[in-house]
Motif scaffolding. Structure first.
Motif, PDB file in Angstrom:
ATOM      1  N   UNK A 254      38.004  43.917  -0.563  1.00 58.60           N
ATOM      2  CA  UNK A 254      36.674  44.744  -0.305  1.00 58.60           C
ATOM      3  C   UNK A 254      35.831  44.609  -1.752  1.00 58.60           C
ATOM      4  N   UNK A 255      36.467  44.869  -2.661  1.00 56.01           N
ATOM      5  CA  UNK A 255      35.707  45.132  -3.661  1.00 56.01           C
ATOM      6  C   UNK A 255      34.788  43.863  -4.079  1.00 56.01           C
ATOM      7  N   UNK A 256      35.437  42.383  -3.971  1.00 55.36           N
ATOM      8  CA  UNK A 256      34.564  41.332  -4.177  1.00 55.36           C
ATOM      9  C   UNK A 256      33.870  41.019  -3.106  1.00 55.36           C
ATOM     10  N   UNK A 257      34.177  41.341  -1.751  1.00 56.69           N
ATOM     11  CA  UNK A 257      33.038  41.146  -0.983  1.00 56.69           C
ATOM     12  C   UNK A 257      32.100  41.920  -1.122  1.00 56.69           C
ATOM     13  N   UNK A 258      31.934  43.221  -1.331  1.00 60.37           N
ATOM     14  CA  UNK A 258      30.851  44.114  -1.757  1.00 60.37           C
ATOM     15  C   UNK A 258      29.895  43.271  -3.029  1.00 60.37           C
ATOM     16  N   UNK A 259      30.687  42.782  -3.941  1.00 65.90           N
ATOM     17  CA  UNK A 259      29.926  42.246  -4.828  1.00 65.90           C
ATOM     18  C   UNK A 259      29.267  41.290  -4.757  1.00 65.90           C
ATOM     19  N   UNK A 260      29.857  40.207  -3.694  1.00 70.53           N
ATOM     20  CA  UNK A 260      29.114  39.177  -3.177  1.00 70.53           C
ATOM     21  C   UNK A 260      27.820  39.467  -2.544  1.00 70.53           C
ATOM     22  N   UNK A 261      27.673  40.616  -1.789  1.00 72.91           N
ATOM     23  CA  UNK A 261      26.681  41.075  -1.156  1.00 72.91           C
ATOM     24  C   UNK A 261      25.423  41.306  -2.010  1.00 72.91           C
ATOM     25  N   UNK A 262      25.912  42.056  -2.897  1.00 74.43           N
ATOM     26  CA  UNK A 262      24.773  42.627  -4.074  1.00 74.43           C
ATOM     27  C   UNK A 262      25.789  42.926  -5.372  1.00 74.43           C
ATOM     28  N   UNK A 263      25.769  42.338  -6.462  1.00 73.90           N
ATOM     29  CA  UNK A 263      26.169  42.401  -7.519  1.00 73.90           C
ATOM     30  C   UNK A 263      26.225  43.750  -8.044  1.00 73.90           C
ATOM     31  N   UNK A 264      27.416  44.536  -8.167  1.00 74.18           N
ATOM     32  CA  UNK A 264      27.624  45.938  -8.651  1.00 74.18           C
ATOM     33  C   UNK A 264      27.805  46.605  -7.511  1.00 74.18           C
ATOM     34  N   UNK A 265      27.707  46.340  -6.276  1.00 77.79           N
ATOM     35  CA  UNK A 265      27.843  47.095  -5.029  1.00 77.79           C
ATOM     36  C   UNK A 265      29.010  47.664  -4.798  1.00 77.79           C
ATOM     37  N   UNK A 266      29.367  48.872  -4.777  1.00 75.62           N
ATOM     38  CA  UNK A 266      30.670  49.453  -4.397  1.00 75.62           C
ATOM     39  C   UNK A 266      30.522  50.614  -3.668  1.00 75.62           C
ATOM     40  N   UNK A 267      31.827  51.293  -3.287  1.00 72.31           N
ATOM     41  CA  UNK A 267      32.002  52.546  -2.230  1.00 72.31           C
ATOM     42  C   UNK A 267      32.108  53.649  -3.445  1.00 72.31           C
ATOM     43  N   UNK A 268      31.228  54.516  -3.158  1.00 73.06           N
ATOM     44  CA  UNK A 268      31.329  55.842  -4.053  1.00 73.06           C
ATOM     45  C   UNK A 268      32.563  57.005  -3.164  1.00 73.06           C
ATOM     46  N   UNK A 269      32.230  56.952  -1.860  1.00 73.64           N
ATOM     47  CA  UNK A 269      33.037  57.704  -1.294  1.00 73.64           C
ATOM     48  C   UNK A 269      32.991  57.592   0.313  1.00 73.64           C
ATOM     49  N   UNK A 270      33.920  57.972   1.282  1.00 77.43           N
ATOM     50  CA  UNK A 270      34.017  57.471   2.384  1.00 77.43           C
ATOM     51  C   UNK A 270      34.635  58.621   3.350  1.00 77.43           C
ATOM     52  N   UNK A 271      34.185  58.786   4.470  1.00 79.81           N
ATOM     53  CA  UNK A 271      35.220  59.851   5.126  1.00 79.81           C
ATOM     54  C   UNK A 271      35.381  59.319   6.476  1.00 79.81           C
ATOM     55  N   UNK A 272      36.431  59.619   7.035  1.00 78.18           N
ATOM     56  CA  UNK A 272      37.178  58.893   8.480  1.00 78.18           C
ATOM     57  C   UNK A 272      37.598  60.078   8.992  1.00 78.18           C
ATOM     58  N   UNK A 273      36.958  60.086  10.643  1.00 77.94           N
ATOM     59  CA  UNK A 273      37.406  61.255  11.350  1.00 77.94           C
ATOM     60  C   UNK A 273      38.108  60.650  12.655  1.00 77.94           C
ATOM     61  N   UNK A 274      39.079  61.048  13.179  1.00 75.79           N
ATOM     62  CA  UNK A 274      39.562  60.314  14.347  1.00 75.79           C
ATOM     63  C   UNK A 274      39.970  61.565  15.292  1.00 75.79           C
ATOM     64  N   UNK A 275      39.718  61.319  16.634  1.00 71.54           N
ATOM     65  CA  UNK A 275      40.180  62.613  17.515  1.00 71.54           C
ATOM     66  C   UNK A 275      41.333  62.216  18.251  1.00 71.54           C
ATOM     67  N   UNK A 276      42.598  62.998  18.357  1.00 71.76           N
ATOM     68  CA  UNK A 276      43.703  62.669  19.246  1.00 71.76           C
ATOM     69  C   UNK A 276      44.832  62.156  18.318  1.00 71.76           C
TER      70      UNK A 276
END
Length: 276
Positions: A254-276
């Motif tokens: 995922x890191x390399x994919x993001x860098x291929x989209x925009x050099x230096x692009x990364x994820x700083x935070x994420x939230x995942x919510x699931x019901x059930x």
């Protein structure tokens, strides 16, 4: 005083409550609509209290971002049955709540329940809905993220929602990349952005499991710790977002994919919510 069918219908239109409930409330309130509405709300509170021990494993997630996609809010509104979770009034309530959360930035669920929707608090609106449908309803999750770009991803059925905060966008449109990463998070359920985000107790548990596995396989004790460290690195690769294989192209992380989209692009935070 006599309660007419017109009065009952008017109260029903105002509240959405059943015809018989409206008639009983108006009769008890002696025709006073404000008192009748309060009576109906109190009925809802009793319903809510009587169902306090019920499981709320159904519902929907709701998401909202600002115009420039630098902030996002995600909530889960739970109920008891899938039928209610798809009900138009239930979905309208969820949208009203997400609007209140977005506009007022409450600190947590308790604060969100105190925000206003019209003349009522969120908590009162939920109680009102409980009175109408007879099911327990509650906000189970509420998160807010900010970043250079915040991208939502809602999985089919509105039972799973993700917010991704991206860093290093540099003004570029990275919405598609954000959705791709949101899909990755939905599917692979990573425990953290990278290994630095994994809590110490999880690390210790994985090391302990690695040592026990190595010993069970008859490995010499002097290399058990080294083997455990190797298994921990495998855990990071499989369970931290940036180190996972990208679901759309297993040849890159995922890191390399993001860098291929925009050099230096990364994820700083994420939230995942699931019901059930």
């Amino acid at each position: 005083m006599a309660i007419t069918a017109k009065d009952v219908n008017k109260l029903r239109q105002m509240t959405g409550a059943g015809m018989m409930d409206c008639k009983k409330a108006l009769t008890e309130a002696e025709g006073d609509f404000d008192k009748a509405i309060e009576i109906l709300r109190k009925k809802g509170q009793k319903v809510s209290a009587s169902r306090a021990d019920r499981d709320t494993k159904e519902g929907s997630v709701f998401v909202k971002t600002n115009a420039d996609h630098t902030e996002g809010v995600l909530i889960a509104l739970n109920c008891e049955t899938d039928f209610v979770g798809k009900n138009e009034e239930f979905l309208a309530l969820g949208n009203d709540i997400i609007d209140a959360a977005f506009e007022n930035s409450p600190s947590d669920i308790a604060a969100l329940n105190g925000e206003k929707i019209g003349d009522l608090t969120v908590s009162d609106k939920i109680t009102e809905m409980v009175g109408k449908i007879g099911e327990k309803i509650e906000i189970s999750e509420y998160v807010r993220l900010s970043g250079d770009a915040v991208v939502p991803y809602i999985h089919a059925g509105n039972k799973l929602g993700v917010l991704v905060a991206l860093q290093g966008a540099g003004g570029a449109d990275v919405s598609e990349a954000g959705k791709d990463v949101g899909m990755q998070i939905a599917a692979m359920n990573p425990v953290a952005v990278d290994k630095n985000g994994v809590d110490r107790s999880t690390v210790e548990k994985e090391l302990e499991i690695g040592r026990e596995q190595a010993l069970a396989e008859g490995k010499p004790e002097n290399i058990v710790d080294k083997i455990a460290q190797g298994k921990l690195q495998k855990f990071y690769k499989d369970n931290t977002l940036l180190n996972q294989q990208f679901v759309k192209d297993n040849g890159v992380t995922v890191s390399k994919y993001l860098d291929s989209v925009q050099q230096g692009l990364t994820v700083s935070e994420f939230k995942r919510i699931v019901i059930g």
